[in-house]
Design a protein around this motif. Structure first.
Motif, short mmCIF file in Angstrom:
data_model
loop_
_atom_site.label_atom_id
_atom_site.label_comp_id
_atom_site.label_asym_id
_atom_site.label_seq_id
_atom_site.Cartn_x
_atom_site.Cartn_y
_atom_site.Cartn_z
N LEU A 228 0.80 -1.22 0.00
CA LEU A 228 0.00 0.00 0.00
C LEU A 228 0.83 1.27 0.00
O LEU A 228 0.33 2.33 -0.39
CB LEU A 228 -0.93 0.02 1.22
CG LEU A 228 -2.11 -0.95 1.22
CD1 LEU A 228 -2.84 -0.87 2.55
CD2 LEU A 228 -3.06 -0.63 0.09
N ILE A 229 2.07 1.20 0.44
CA ILE A 229 2.87 2.41 0.63
C ILE A 229 3.00 3.19 -0.66
O ILE A 229 2.79 4.42 -0.69
CB ILE A 229 4.26 2.04 1.22
CG1 ILE A 229 4.12 1.56 2.66
CG2 ILE A 229 5.19 3.25 1.15
CD1 ILE A 229 5.41 1.13 3.29
N GLY A 230 3.35 2.53 -1.75
CA GLY A 230 3.55 3.23 -3.02
C GLY A 230 2.29 3.92 -3.53
O GLY A 230 2.29 5.15 -3.74
N PRO A 231 1.19 3.19 -3.73
CA PRO A 231 -0.04 3.85 -4.21
C PRO A 231 -0.57 4.92 -3.27
O PRO A 231 -1.03 5.98 -3.71
CB PRO A 231 -1.03 2.69 -4.33
CG PRO A 231 -0.18 1.48 -4.54
CD PRO A 231 1.05 1.73 -3.72
N VAL A 232 -0.49 4.68 -1.96
CA VAL A 232 -1.00 5.67 -1.01
C VAL A 232 -0.15 6.94 -1.06
O VAL A 232 -0.68 8.06 -0.97
CB VAL A 232 -1.03 5.08 0.41
CG1 VAL A 232 -1.26 6.16 1.45
CG2 VAL A 232 -2.13 4.03 0.52
N ALA A 233 1.17 6.81 -1.21
CA ALA A 233 2.03 7.99 -1.30
C ALA A 233 1.69 8.82 -2.54
O ALA A 233 1.61 10.05 -2.47
CB ALA A 233 3.49 7.56 -1.32
N LEU A 234 1.47 8.17 -3.67
CA LEU A 234 1.14 8.90 -4.88
C LEU A 234 -0.23 9.55 -4.78
O LEU A 234 -0.42 10.70 -5.21
CB LEU A 234 1.17 7.94 -6.09
CG LEU A 234 2.54 7.35 -6.42
CD1 LEU A 234 2.45 6.45 -7.63
CD2 LEU A 234 3.57 8.44 -6.64
N VAL A 235 -1.20 8.84 -4.23
CA VAL A 235 -2.54 9.42 -4.04
C VAL A 235 -2.48 10.62 -3.11
O VAL A 235 -3.16 11.63 -3.34
CB VAL A 235 -3.51 8.34 -3.50
CG1 VAL A 235 -4.79 8.96 -3.00
CG2 VAL A 235 -3.82 7.33 -4.58
N THR A 236 -1.67 10.52 -2.08
CA THR A 236 -1.54 11.64 -1.13
C THR A 236 -0.97 12.87 -1.82
O THR A 236 -1.48 14.00 -1.63
CB THR A 236 -0.63 11.23 0.04
OG1 THR A 236 -1.19 10.08 0.68
CG2 THR A 236 -0.52 12.35 1.05
N MET A 237 0.06 12.70 -2.62
CA MET A 237 0.64 13.84 -3.32
C MET A 237 -0.33 14.44 -4.33
O MET A 237 -0.46 15.66 -4.44
CB MET A 237 1.93 13.41 -4.03
CG MET A 237 3.09 13.11 -3.09
SD MET A 237 3.58 14.54 -2.10
CE MET A 237 4.03 15.71 -3.39
N LEU A 238 -1.05 13.60 -5.06
CA LEU A 238 -2.02 14.11 -6.02
C LEU A 238 -3.15 14.87 -5.32
O LEU A 238 -3.59 15.93 -5.79
CB LEU A 238 -2.59 12.96 -6.84
CG LEU A 238 -1.66 12.32 -7.87
CD1 LEU A 238 -2.32 11.10 -8.50
CD2 LEU A 238 -1.29 13.33 -8.94
N GLU A 239 -3.62 14.34 -4.20
CA GLU A 239 -4.69 15.02 -3.46
C GLU A 239 -4.20 16.35 -2.90
O GLU A 239 -4.93 17.35 -2.90
CB GLU A 239 -5.17 14.11 -2.32
CG GLU A 239 -6.29 14.68 -1.49
CD GLU A 239 -7.58 14.83 -2.26
OE1 GLU A 239 -8.47 15.54 -1.75
OE2 GLU A 239 -7.70 14.27 -3.36
N PHE A 240 -2.95 16.40 -2.44
CA PHE A 240 -2.41 17.64 -1.91
C PHE A 240 -2.30 18.69 -3.03
O PHE A 240 -2.63 19.86 -2.84
CB PHE A 240 -1.03 17.40 -1.29
CG PHE A 240 -0.41 18.61 -0.68
CD1 PHE A 240 -0.73 18.98 0.62
CD2 PHE A 240 0.49 19.40 -1.39
CE1 PHE A 240 -0.16 20.11 1.20
CE2 PHE A 240 1.05 20.53 -0.82
CZ PHE A 240 0.73 20.88 0.47
#
Length: 309
Positions: A228-240
Motif C-alpha cells: 500500500l505504501i507506493g499507491p498511497v504515497a502517490l494518491v496523497t501527493m495528487l490530493e495535496f
C-alpha cells in the motif's frame, strides 16, 4: 567477364529495397508528425499561451475597467508578496488537513470493505455518492448544515440544550468546516484506490501468514502495508496538489472569511482579478502560485521515480 557482370548486378535489388525502406521511414515520420501537430497546437493554445500572457501581464499595471496599461516591472510582485505569504499559510493549512483526513478515512474504509462483509457491494456504491456530486453542490449542502440560524448541527445542539455555534463565522471553526466538507467530498476516491490495491494482494502470502499464527494486525503490517505504501504515497501527493488549487468549496462556503482566515491563494487571485479588477496583481499572484506549485509537483515526480525504482 560473365561472372564479373553477374556479380556487379547483385547489389541492385538490395539498393532498391534500401531506398524503399528509407522512403517508407520518411513517410512514417511525416505521418506521425502530422498526427502530433493538432495535439501540439492545442497544448500551445491552452497551456503555453496563457502562461506566457500571464507572465507578461504581471509586469504591467493593467485593469479590467480601463483599456490602457502601464509597465511597472516587478512592482506587482512587490505589492502582492506580503499577501502571498499570508495566503500561502492558509493554503498549506487547508491542503494539509484536507489531504490527511480523507486519507485516514479512505484507508480505514477500504480495509473495512475488503473484509468478508454481507452487502459490501451495496455499501461501496453508497460510499461513492459524495465523490459523484459536484463541488458546488457539496459546498451549498455543507453551508446549510453548518448554518448558525437554520443548520442541522445547530438544530441538534439547541435540542439537547447546548448553545448554537456560528461555524462559518469564526476563524477556527470556518477552516475546520471547509475541511470537513472537502473530506466528505474526496474520501471515496482514495477509498477506491486503496481498495483496488487490496484486491490485488497475493492471497497465498496472507494465507501463509495466517497459518504461521500472525494476527490480523500483523498480517496488515507485514503483508498488506508494503503493497500500500507506493499507491498511497502517490494518491496523497495528487490530493495535496489538487487541494492546493481548490477554489469552489472555500469560495461558496466562506468567501475567504471571516476576515482572511480561509483566504487561500485561489480565492485571493479571484479577488484581485474580479473584485479589485487588477489584472496585473492577479497575474503576479498567479505566477508566484505557479512557482510554488511547481516545487510541489517536482516533489511528486521525485517520489514517484523513487517508488518506481
Amino acid at each position: 567477364m560473365a561472372v564479373t557482370a553477374k556479380q556487379s548486378s547483385v547489389p541492385a535489388p538490395t539498393a532498391a529495397r534500401s531506398r524503399r525502406r528509407s522512403s517508407l521511414g520518411a513517410r512514417d515520420r511525416t505521418f506521425g508528425f502530422m498526427l502530433a501537430v493538432p495535439a501540439v497546437a492545442l497544448f500551445l493554445v491552452v497551456a503555453v499561451y496563457p502562461l506566457v500572457a500571464s507572465i507578461g501581464t504581471s509586469l504591467y499595471d493593467q485593469s479590467l475597467i480601463r483599456p490602457e496599461r502601464r509597465f511597472v516591472g516587478l512592482g506587482n510582485f512587490v505589492d502582492v508578496w506580503p499577501v502571498f505569504v499570508d495566503r500561502l499559510g492558509n493554503t498549506l493549512v487547508f491542503s494539509t488537513l484536507a489531504t490527511i483526513f480523507p486519507l485516514l478515512i479512505g484507508v480505514a474504509l477500504a480495509i473495512f470493505l475488503n473484509s468478508r462483509l454481507r452487502g459490501r457491494n451495496i455499501l461501496r456504491g453508497l460510499l461513492m455518492l459524495p465523490w459523484l456530486l459536484p463541488g458546488v453542490v457539496v459546498s451549498f449542502l455543507w453551508a446549510w448544515i453548518f448554518n448558525d440560524s437554520y443548520g442541522v448541527i445547530n438544530h441538534i445542539l439547541t435540542q439537547v440544550g447546548l448553545p448554537s455555534v456560528d461555524f462559518l463565522g469564526r476563524p477556527m471553526t470556518a477552516m475546520l468546516s471547509v475541511v470537513i466538507a472537502k473530506t466528505w467530498n474526496t474520501f471515496p476516491w482514495i477509498m477506491v484506490v486503496v481498495l483496488a490495491v487490496l484486491q490485488t494482494l497475493p492471497r497465498e502470502q496472507l494465507e501463509a501468514a495466517a497459518l504461521d499464527g500472525a494476527s490480523r494486525i500483523q498480517r496488515f503490517r507485514h503483508v498488506s502495508l508494503p503493497h500500500l505504501i507506493g499507491p498511497v504515497a502517490l494518491v496523497t501527493m495528487l490530493e495535496f496538489i489538487y487541494n492546493f488549487g481548490s477554489f469552489d468549496m472555500i469560495f461558496v462556503m466562506t468567501g475567504g472569511g471571516p476576515g482572511t482566515s480561509t483566504m487561500t491563494l485561489a480565492v485571493s487571485l479571484y479577488q484581485y482579478a474580479f473584485t479589485e479588477f487588477s489584472l496585473g496583481r492577479a497575474a503576479a499572484m498567479g505566477v508566484l502560485w505557479l512557482g510554488t506549485l511547481s516545487l510541489v509537483c517536482g516533489a511528486y515526480f521525485m517520489i514517484n521515480r523513487k517508488l518506481e525504482s
